[in-house]
Design a protein around this motif. Structure first.
Motif, PDB file in Angstrom:
ATOM      1  N   GLU A 167       0.996  -1.365   0.154  1.00 26.03           N
ATOM      2  CA  GLU A 167      -0.027   0.257   0.104  1.00 26.03           C
ATOM      3  C   GLU A 167       0.826   1.527   0.033  1.00 26.03           C
ATOM      4  O   GLU A 167       2.224   1.670   0.861  1.00 26.03           O
ATOM      5  N   VAL A 168       0.806   2.308  -0.892  1.00 25.12           N
ATOM      6  CA  VAL A 168       1.462   3.673  -0.611  1.00 25.12           C
ATOM      7  C   VAL A 168       0.680   4.499  -0.555  1.00 25.12           C
ATOM      8  O   VAL A 168      -0.573   4.476  -1.845  1.00 25.12           O
ATOM      9  N   TYR A 169       0.363   5.680  -0.380  1.00 19.01           N
ATOM     10  CA  TYR A 169      -0.261   6.939   0.207  1.00 19.01           C
ATOM     11  C   TYR A 169       0.896   8.374  -0.333  1.00 19.01           C
ATOM     12  O   TYR A 169       1.831   8.305  -0.055  1.00 19.01           O
ATOM     13  N   LEU A 170       0.272   9.015  -0.665  1.00 18.62           N
ATOM     14  CA  LEU A 170       0.694  10.613  -1.253  1.00 18.62           C
ATOM     15  C   LEU A 170      -0.123  11.285  -0.977  1.00 18.62           C
ATOM     16  O   LEU A 170      -1.533  11.262  -0.850  1.00 18.62           O
ATOM     17  N   ARG A 171       0.209  12.508   0.721  1.00 16.12           N
ATOM     18  CA  ARG A 171      -0.625  13.837   0.782  1.00 16.12           C
ATOM     19  C   ARG A 171       0.831  14.619   1.663  1.00 16.12           C
ATOM     20  O   ARG A 171       1.947  14.605   1.480  1.00 16.12           O
ATOM     21  N   LEU A 172      -0.111  15.787   1.661  1.00 13.08           N
ATOM     22  CA  LEU A 172       0.284  17.175   2.855  1.00 13.08           C
ATOM     23  C   LEU A 172       1.035  16.519   3.965  1.00 13.08           C
ATOM     24  O   LEU A 172       0.177  16.102   4.267  1.00 13.08           O
ATOM     25  N   GLY A 173       2.662  17.476   4.053  1.00 13.51           N
ATOM     26  CA  GLY A 173       2.282  17.507   4.992  1.00 13.51           C
ATOM     27  C   GLY A 173       1.806  18.166   6.355  1.00 13.51           C
ATOM     28  O   GLY A 173       1.648  18.205   5.879  1.00 13.51           O
ATOM     29  N   ARG A 174       2.861  18.387   7.500  1.00  9.84           N
ATOM     30  CA  ARG A 174       2.483  18.756   8.734  1.00  9.84           C
ATOM     31  C   ARG A 174       2.075  20.659   7.853  1.00  9.84           C
ATOM     32  O   ARG A 174       3.351  21.003   7.653  1.00  9.84           O
ATOM     33  N   ASN A 175       1.107  21.588   8.215  1.00  9.17           N
ATOM     34  CA  ASN A 175       1.108  22.750   7.854  1.00  9.17           C
ATOM     35  C   ASN A 175       0.891  22.777   6.503  1.00  9.17           C
ATOM     36  O   ASN A 175       1.357  24.007   5.870  1.00  9.17           O
ATOM     37  N   ASN A 176       0.751  21.885   5.423  1.00  6.36           N
ATOM     38  CA  ASN A 176       1.205  21.755   3.930  1.00  6.36           C
ATOM     39  C   ASN A 176       2.138  22.323   3.651  1.00  6.36           C
ATOM     40  O   ASN A 176       2.109  23.123   2.417  1.00  6.36           O
ATOM     41  N   GLN A 177       3.458  22.242   4.125  1.00  7.86           N
ATOM     42  CA  GLN A 177       4.831  22.570   3.421  1.00  7.86           C
ATOM     43  C   GLN A 177       5.134  21.341   2.865  1.00  7.86           C
ATOM     44  O   GLN A 177       6.913  21.621   2.676  1.00  7.86           O
ATOM     45  N   THR A 178       4.652  19.832   2.978  1.00  7.51           N
ATOM     46  CA  THR A 178       6.213  19.221   2.814  1.00  7.51           C
ATOM     47  C   THR A 178       5.101  17.903   1.375  1.00  7.51           C
ATOM     48  O   THR A 178       3.861  18.237   2.279  1.00  7.51           O
ATOM     49  N   LEU A 180       4.376  14.255   2.132  1.00  5.21           N
ATOM     50  CA  LEU A 180       5.193  12.599   2.855  1.00  5.21           C
ATOM     51  C   LEU A 180       3.930  11.467   2.218  1.00  5.21           C
ATOM     52  O   LEU A 180       3.071  11.124   1.683  1.00  5.21           O
ATOM     53  N   LEU A 181       4.962  10.917   1.777  1.00  4.60           N
ATOM     54  CA  LEU A 181       4.966   9.275   0.737  1.00  4.60           C
ATOM     55  C   LEU A 181       5.126   8.358   2.374  1.00  4.60           C
ATOM     56  O   LEU A 181       6.028   8.245   2.971  1.00  4.60           O
ATOM     57  N   HIS A 182       4.068   7.480   2.165  1.00  7.62           N
ATOM     58  CA  HIS A 182       3.913   7.131   3.428  1.00  7.62           C
ATOM     59  C   HIS A 182       3.277   5.409   2.512  1.00  7.62           C
ATOM     60  O   HIS A 182       2.244   4.829   1.988  1.00  7.62           O
ATOM     61  N   ASP A 306      13.211  -3.107  -0.893  1.00 10.37           N
ATOM     62  CA  ASP A 306      14.276  -3.096   0.244  1.00 10.37           C
ATOM     63  C   ASP A 306      13.791  -4.858   0.757  1.00 10.37           C
ATOM     64  O   ASP A 306      14.385  -5.548   1.767  1.00 10.37           O
ATOM     65  N   LYS A 307      13.030  -5.445   0.494  1.00 10.72           N
ATOM     66  CA  LYS A 307      12.317  -7.230   0.655  1.00 10.72           C
ATOM     67  C   LYS A 307      11.700  -6.661   2.116  1.00 10.72           C
ATOM     68  O   LYS A 307      12.213  -8.095   3.008  1.00 10.72           O
ATOM     69  N   VAL A 308      11.741  -6.093   2.709  1.00 14.48           N
ATOM     70  CA  VAL A 308      11.555  -5.254   3.849  1.00 14.48           C
ATOM     71  C   VAL A 308      10.667  -4.969   4.636  1.00 14.48           C
ATOM     72  O   VAL A 308       9.811  -4.209   4.458  1.00 14.48           O
ATOM     73  N   ASN A 309       9.309  -6.268   5.230  1.00 18.09           N
ATOM     74  CA  ASN A 309       7.807  -5.660   5.422  1.00 18.09           C
ATOM     75  C   ASN A 309       7.733  -4.890   6.684  1.00 18.09           C
ATOM     76  O   ASN A 309       8.370  -4.829   7.405  1.00 18.09           O
ATOM     77  N   GLY A 310       6.652  -4.074   6.192  1.00 21.83           N
ATOM     78  CA  GLY A 310       6.659  -3.383   7.307  1.00 21.83           C
ATOM     79  C   GLY A 310       6.202  -1.816   6.541  1.00 21.83           C
ATOM     80  O   GLY A 310       6.144  -1.384   5.798  1.00 21.83           O
ATOM     81  N   PRO A 311       5.603  -0.284   7.550  1.00 23.88           N
ATOM     82  CA  PRO A 311       5.521   0.136   7.398  1.00 23.88           C
ATOM     83  C   PRO A 311       6.839   1.373   6.785  1.00 23.88           C
ATOM     84  O   PRO A 311       7.628   1.453   7.545  1.00 23.88           O
ATOM     85  N   PHE A 312       6.297   2.388   6.305  1.00 28.80           N
ATOM     86  CA  PHE A 312       7.596   3.238   5.398  1.00 28.80           C
ATOM     87  C   PHE A 312       7.342   4.466   5.295  1.00 28.80           C
ATOM     88  O   PHE A 312       5.527   5.134   5.439  1.00 28.80           O
ATOM     89  N   GLN A 313       8.276   5.132   5.363  1.00 30.74           N
ATOM     90  CA  GLN A 313       7.226   6.819   4.741  1.00 30.74           C
ATOM     91  C   GLN A 313       9.035   7.312   4.811  1.00 30.74           C
ATOM     92  O   GLN A 313       9.689   7.236   5.020  1.00 30.74           O
ATOM     93  N   LEU A 314       8.788   8.419   3.973  1.00 29.92           N
ATOM     94  CA  LEU A 314       9.217   9.414   3.418  1.00 29.92           C
ATOM     95  C   LEU A 314       8.737  11.003   3.440  1.00 29.92           C
ATOM     96  O   LEU A 314       7.864  10.481   2.322  1.00 29.92           O
ATOM     97  N   GLU A 315       9.588  11.890   3.625  1.00 29.65           N
ATOM     98  CA  GLU A 315       8.873  13.244   4.077  1.00 29.65           C
ATOM     99  C   GLU A 315       9.657  14.032   2.918  1.00 29.65           C
ATOM    100  O   GLU A 315      10.630  14.371   3.462  1.00 29.65           O
TER     101      GLU A 315
END
Length: 342
Positions: A167-178, A180-182, A306-315
């Motif tokens: 699953e992958v989602y893209l939204r605005l981060g805090r204060n709509n300044q970044t 957030l890909l998670h 990277d073949k590692v199951n679990g959550p990820f996040q990139l801001e």
């Protein structure tokens, strides 16, 4: 009544009126009648090309102009991937047509305004900047994320396209300044009998499109490094750059390099020289390596796998370019001379 049939009936009524007007001498036509004849002739030409040549790749340039007329039918015909075992679509292109003369005129006006803006920028200088500013430019911000319109310049994808469960989602981060890909990475292989590997998520910029669907490219030849300000969770990412190839068999070629995030609450600024990017095709590094074509940049993307199951996040705060005068390396990898003299 089918909306396509309704559109055809409306168009037929317009053609009856046009037929009456065509038998009048040109000098007897009023201004509104002449404008109506011109518009109807243009619509007839476009619809003829759309119906008889809609599935031809060389007529792809008509898609933005005919988008309101054809809906998604033309774009679907270009999709070549179909999951194993799924049935092909039985509807023909003509059955999905939604004729709208009014929308086609609006799209034509939009394309003409885009052409006017492109012409003005070209007369000013490279990229709409003066030549003096272009020659001394050291940094440039290409993408930043300050609103929904900035997010709309990107598309996300995952292994769901091949039957995976990531699953992958893209939204605005805090204060709509970044941005957030998670999401959640899942390496479970779909049980279709063909797929062997799974577990990836990606984010990719949309290619530039000029007026009347002309191809446009990013010209980064004035810079030598990619510059990013990101905040990750410690997982590695792959940075992908796609350039427009000369030959069709090179359409799967990508320029790649790694981006390692350290995690934690602090931002990090990452500089990746373009000389470090190497060529791969369908995930395999190629023997024939050459520097990236910086004047033909089509898209930029980020992939996690990277073949590692679990959550990820990139801001991501911004993505820019840097002309580092201290970096003099032209290409980091060995190149082979083709057809060397004996």
């Amino acid at each position: 009544m089918h909306r396509g049939r309704k559109g055809l009936d409306d168009l037929r009524k317009e053609y009856i009126g046009l037929h009456i007007l065509l038998f009048k001498p040109v000098n007897c036509l009023t201004g509104s009648e002449f404008f109506k004849c011109t518009n109807m002739a243009l619509a007839a030409t476009l619809l003829y090309n759309a119906y008889f040549c809609g599935r031809c790749y060389r007529h792809k340039a008509l898609q933005p102009l005919l988008g309101p007329l054809l809906g998604d039918s033309v774009s679907k015909s270009y999709s070549s991937y179909r999951r194993p075992g799924s049935q092909p679509e039985k509807k023909t292109t003509w059955q999905n047509v939604d004729l709208s003369f009014k929308k086609s005129i609006e799209v034509l006006k939009t394309q003409l305004s885009m052409l006017k803006k492109e012409t003005e920028d070209h007369l000013v200088g490279p990229g709409g900047q003066s030549l003096a500013h272009y020659m001394v430019e050291q940094t440039r911000v290409v993408w930043e994320f300050r609103g929904e319109e900035d997010l709309n310049k990107w598309v996300i994808s995952s292994d769901v396209e091949i039957g995976g469960k990531s699953e992958v989602y893209l939204r605005l981060g805090r204060n709509n300044q970044t941005a957030l890909l998670h999401g959640i990475l899942n390496t479970e292989v779909p049980r279709d009998g063909e797929t062997k590997y799974s577990g990836y998520c990606s984010m990719r910029s949309k290619p530039l499109v000029g007026s009347f669907a002309r191809k446009k490219y990013h010209d980064w030849s004035n810079f030598n490094s990619l510059y990013l300000r990101v905040r990750g969770d410690g997982r590695p990412w792959m940075v992908n750059i796609y350039t427009d190839p000369y030959f069709s068999h090179q359409k799967e070629d990508l320029y790649n390099y790694f981006m390692f995030t350290r995690g934690g609450p602090y931002w990090e600024e990452i500089k990746i020289p373009f000389s470090k990017f190497f060529i791969s095709s369908r995930g395999r590094v190629q023997d024939d390596q050459h520097p990236i074509w910086l004047d033909k940049i089509s898209t930029l993307g980020f992939t996690i796998g990277d073949k590692v199951n679990g959550p990820f996040q990139l801001e991501i705060d911004f993505i820019g370019l840097l002309n580092d005068r201290a970096h003099t390396e032209e290409f980091a990898y060995e190149t082979y001379e083709k057809n060397p003299p004996l």
